[in-house]
Design an enzyme around this catalytic site. Structure first.
Site, PDB file in Angstrom:
ATOM      1  N   ASP A   1       0.812  -1.214   0.000  1.00  0.00           N
ATOM      2  CA  ASP A   1       0.000   0.000   0.000  1.00  0.00           C
ATOM      3  C   ASP A   1       0.847   1.267   0.000  1.00  0.00           C
ATOM      4  OD1 ASP A   1      -2.415  -1.197  -0.168  1.00  0.00           O
ATOM      5  OD2 ASP A   1      -2.925  -1.026   1.953  1.00  0.00           O
TER       6      ASP A   1
ATOM      7  N   HIS B   1      -4.862   8.004   7.137  1.00  0.00           N
ATOM      8  CA  HIS B   1      -4.670   6.641   7.654  1.00  0.00           C
ATOM      9  C   HIS B   1      -3.362   6.449   8.422  1.00  0.00           C
ATOM     10  CE1 HIS B   1      -8.208   5.194   5.672  1.00  0.00           C
ATOM     11  NE2 HIS B   1      -7.743   5.394   4.452  1.00  0.00           N
TER      12      HIS B   1
ATOM     13  N   GLY C   1      -2.521   2.631   4.072  1.00  0.00           N
ATOM     14  CA  GLY C   1      -3.483   3.122   3.097  1.00  0.00           C
ATOM     15  C   GLY C   1      -3.020   4.292   2.258  1.00  0.00           C
TER      16      GLY C   1
ATOM     17  N   ASP D   1     -14.346  11.272   3.426  1.00  0.00           N
ATOM     18  CA  ASP D   1     -13.749  10.262   2.555  1.00  0.00           C
ATOM     19  C   ASP D   1     -14.581   8.977   2.574  1.00  0.00           C
ATOM     20  OD1 ASP D   1     -10.706  10.013   1.344  1.00  0.00           O
ATOM     21  OD2 ASP D   1     -11.526   8.055   1.882  1.00  0.00           O
TER      22      ASP D   1
ATOM     23  N   HIS E   1     -13.386   6.131   2.986  1.00  0.00           N
ATOM     24  CA  HIS E   1     -12.785   5.273   4.007  1.00  0.00           C
ATOM     25  C   HIS E   1     -12.795   5.955   5.369  1.00  0.00           C
ATOM     26  CE1 HIS E   1     -11.036   4.029   0.122  1.00  0.00           C
ATOM     27  NE2 HIS E   1     -11.070   2.799   0.630  1.00  0.00           N
TER      28      HIS E   1
ATOM     29  N   ASP F   1     -13.288   9.836  -3.153  1.00  0.00           N
ATOM     30  CA  ASP F   1     -13.412   8.469  -3.641  1.00  0.00           C
ATOM     31  C   ASP F   1     -14.813   7.903  -3.450  1.00  0.00           C
ATOM     32  OD1 ASP F   1     -12.876   8.644  -0.960  1.00  0.00           O
ATOM     33  OD2 ASP F   1     -11.322   7.117  -0.914  1.00  0.00           O
TER      34      ASP F   1
ATOM     35  N   TYR G   1      -9.701   8.629  -6.937  1.00  0.00           N
ATOM     36  CA  TYR G   1      -8.821   7.934  -7.861  1.00  0.00           C
ATOM     37  C   TYR G   1      -9.328   7.975  -9.301  1.00  0.00           C
ATOM     38  CZ  TYR G   1      -7.427   6.743  -3.223  1.00  0.00           C
ATOM     39  OH  TYR G   1      -7.051   6.858  -1.907  1.00  0.00           O
TER      40      TYR G   1
END
Length: 534
Positions: free
Chosen positions: A249, A291, A299, A326, A328, A415, A454
């Protein structure tokens, strides 16, 4: 079509629709009495005096518009109640409009331009909280902009805000070289530039953080590993580097330490500008790496610039609110502040089995002195704009009421947008834009950061749109011709098209999440009340 969508996002003048005082359907009346509330009087606008009759009629039109919006919203509430979150959020706008109806009576009268005997416009300060009026005198402090887009001095931009944009070409190129988001930084900046937004921003170059500054959060062992990899590249990779999360990652590539210190330095620079009163909004779109842990990369995140930025803000502000949009969970930031009541972390994210990072349950509320100062809003695949913003508004306004933040940091990861390779939510730029706009109305220092995203074209669309909201500038729907123009086909428009992924967020599920979140905030409120007594 884009204008209609923008009106749905609040109908704000200049941002969401020009001269919309008689057609506004949402939002604060104070912010939408165009053309009055945002006029900067100079020789080019003396003609306003010739339109006094039209402006006088605008008072009646504003009130008529509010009454109409109230009626429409009441009907909409009856018709669409099942599509929202039941009694919790379905009619939130009615409450705002009821308040604004009375506010508008004062605001419109005090913002009314008056022509002097010499034919020059005069204007008294509005005095109504939240009104973004710019008087003739205030115009003198608006920053002058040179040909490069940088400002000669700080001062309020149109709408009463000064917006700092942390940027340099060297910083942008460094971010573009990172393997996980190659070329994204330049694509975002060039679209902001192509839309002509730079002249409304105060461009500030970032400063790199020193080792000592990085160590305010990260462990010495971890920083040693980053420095070694920066110097030796893959040759410096060993078991220690692997323990520090440097692998698939987060590749151990040359230049990683320089990149990490530059990103963190940019976020701290933005925070410093807010603390010094140089701006009311500061932006670092290349930051937001939420992260990274104290002693571990995770991440795609090497250094947690958000934590370092919040620590900088805490040097001045007693209570800082962190909001994560986000896809995540913002686990690294939550972990860093999970034991303190001085930073409240709020994360809206996808939560399902096997989805990274696997944390962020509504049951995760912090511990020790920080218990009930972490709040997670777990969402399922397919959530749509209206659901997302309605839930956001209900929760975040309660957080504001309970916690009373002195500064806000918002991570605007893109994202969750439709079309992203993560393929999870059905969101468009409007949902994130409306969230940020609601925070701007709080009138507290606001730090805006990037994060995930992304599908680079949609990420650039989204962050450019949010930049325009912060700068109080409406954008044309057509993408301007520039270096990356072909990347925005086939529509070549600013709008991000909503996705069609199956929506698993039932009204019952969202109602339950909201109920639990409000229950946690009740406990937060009791703790704060007890601390005040003690």
């Amino acid at each position: 079509m884009q204008n209609d969508l923008l009106h749905q996002a609040n109908g704000e003048s200049d941002i969401f629709g020009s001269h919309s005082c008689c057609t506004n359907e949402r939002g604060d009346v104070c912010d939408t009495i165009s053309p009055m509330s945002n006029i900067v009087f100079d020789e080019n606008t003396v003609k306003v005096c010739q339109e006094a009759t039209v402006l006088t009629h605008c008072v009646e039109n504003v009130l008529s518009s509010v009454n109409k919006a109230l009626t429409n919203d009441r009907e909409e509430c009856k018709l669409d109640k099942d599509d929202h979150i039941s009694e919790y959020v379905a009619c939130e706008s009615i409450k705002m409009l009821e308040t604004d109806k009375q506010t508008s009576l004062t605001c419109v009268k005090s913002c009314m331009p008056v022509c002097s005997s010499e034919g020059k416009p005069e204007q008294a300060p509005c005095g109504v909280n939240g009104c973004n009026i710019v008087t003739y005198q205030e115009k003198q402090s608006i920053p002058e902009v040179n040909q490069t887009g940088t400002t000669k001095k700080y001062g309020p931009v149109r709408g009463g805000r000064t917006v700092v944009y942390v940027h340099s070409d060297e910083y942008m190129q460094l971010c573009d070289a990172m393997i996980r988001v190659p070329g994204r930084a330049c694509m975002v900046h060039r679209l902001i530039e192509a839309y002509g937004l730079l002249k409304y921003l105060c461009i500030v170059p970032p400063s790199k953080l020193t080792r000592e500054e990085i160590l305010k959060f990260h462990s010495e062992e971890y920083v040693d590993v980053l420095e070694r990899l920066d110097r030796d590249g893959e040759e410096g990779y060993d078991e220690q580097a692997q323990r520090c999360g440097l692998g698939y990652d987060c590749p151990a590539e040359p230049g990683v330490y320089e990149y990490a210190t530059s990103v963190a330095g940019a976020t701290v620079t933005a925070a410093q500008c807010l603390m010094e009163g140089k701006c009311t909004v500061a932006i670092n779109w290349f930051g937001g790496w939420h992260h990274a842990k104290k002693d571990q990369a995770s991440g795609f995140c090497y250094v947690n610039d958000i934590v370092l930025g919040i620590l900088k803000l805490r040097e001045k502000y007693q209570r800082v609110l962190y909001i994560d949009l986000d896809l995540h969970h913002g686990d690294g930031v939550e972990d860093a502040f999970s034991a303190t009541s001085k930073v409240f972390t709020l994360s809206f994210h996808k939560y399902s089995a096997g989805f990274f990072p696997g944390t962020g349950s509504v049951k995760d509320v912090g511990f020790g002195k920080g218990r009930f100062f972490s709040l997670n809003i777990p969402l399922l695949d397919g959530i749509q704009d209206q659901q997302f913003f309605s839930l956001f508004l209900r929760v975040v306004e309660k957080v504001r009421e309970v916690f009373s933040p002195e500064a806000v940091v918002c991570q605007c990861g893109a994202d969750g947008l439709a079309g992203d390779p993560m393929n999870s939510f059905n969101l468009t730029h409007l949902s994130l834009g409306r969230c940020v706009y609601s925070l701007l109305k709080w009138n507290v220092p606001l730090l805006l950061l990037g994060g995930g995203g992304y599908e680079h074209a949609n990420t650039a669309r989204c962050w450019t749109f949010i930049t325009s909201i912060a700068a109080f500038k409406k954008l044309p729907e057509d993408i301007p011709d520039h270096q990356y123009f072909t990347e925005y086909g086939p529509s070549y428009e600013l709008a991000v098209t909503a996705g069609y992924r199956k929506n698993l967020n039932t009204p019952e599920y969202l109602k339950d999440v909201c109920r639990k979140a409000l229950g946690i905030l009740q406990k937060t409120s009791k703790i704060l009340a007890y601390n005040e007594v003690v």
